[in-house]
Design an enzyme around this catalytic site. Sequence first.
Site, PDB file in Angstrom:
ATOM      1  N   ASP A 193       0.828  -1.207   0.000  1.00 21.94           N
ATOM      2  CA  ASP A 193       0.000   0.000   0.000  1.00 21.94           C
ATOM      3  C   ASP A 193       0.864   1.260   0.000  1.00 21.94           C
ATOM      4  O   ASP A 193       0.591   2.217   0.710  1.00 21.94           O
ATOM      5  CB  ASP A 193      -0.947  -0.006   1.203  1.00 21.94           C
ATOM      6  CG  ASP A 193      -2.104   0.974   1.051  1.00 21.94           C
ATOM      7  OD1 ASP A 193      -2.421   1.361  -0.101  1.00 21.94           O
ATOM      8  OD2 ASP A 193      -2.694   1.366   2.075  1.00 21.94           O
ATOM      9  N   LEU A 194       1.912   1.240  -0.817  1.00 24.08           N
ATOM     10  CA  LEU A 194       2.798   2.394  -0.902  1.00 24.08           C
ATOM     11  C   LEU A 194       2.139   3.446  -1.783  1.00 24.08           C
ATOM     12  O   LEU A 194       1.801   3.183  -2.944  1.00 24.08           O
ATOM     13  CB  LEU A 194       4.153   1.980  -1.488  1.00 24.08           C
ATOM     14  CG  LEU A 194       5.227   3.047  -1.429  1.00 24.08           C
ATOM     15  CD1 LEU A 194       5.592   3.363   0.020  1.00 24.08           C
ATOM     16  CD2 LEU A 194       6.453   2.603  -2.186  1.00 24.08           C
TER      17      LEU A 194
END
Length: 155
Positions: free
Chosen positions: A54-55
């Site tokens: 979830d960057l």
Amino acid sequence: MLVFLWRRWNGVAVEDLIYTSEQYSLHESWIAYICKEVLKGLCHLENKKVIHHDLRPQNIILTTSADVKISDFSSATIGEMSHSTSGRIPYLAPEVLANFGKKTIWYNSKADIWSLGISALQMAEGYYPFSRFPQQKLMKRIMHGPAPVLLWDKW
């Protein structure tokens, strides 16, 4: 959540920097610095066999002393390979999106590099690529290309 991060690291999410900057764009030198520091963090995570999943600019924190931190590991997995489909769709790599509903394709931490690239485009132009597309068309575009590029003439 931002208040919590501010108290913890005395910093701000890169997404908030984008939206408070002129023309919703960070300067090229800041984008390069942030990306370089995130890459260091991703190398560390890869050595520990962690995939973030979830960057995105909301999960990249810049402290007041200009340290760059990766935050929100709630979707992270441990192991060299994964078939998880967690994360926000605009930032997911094509191989991650190909897993929706199937979970048969294994991928590695390079998927986080794709997410950083999308984040860099957002830092440059103020929005993630294909942001005006509906979700299904966005997914198809990411999976089948072409890869997103910078659109502004100034780049």
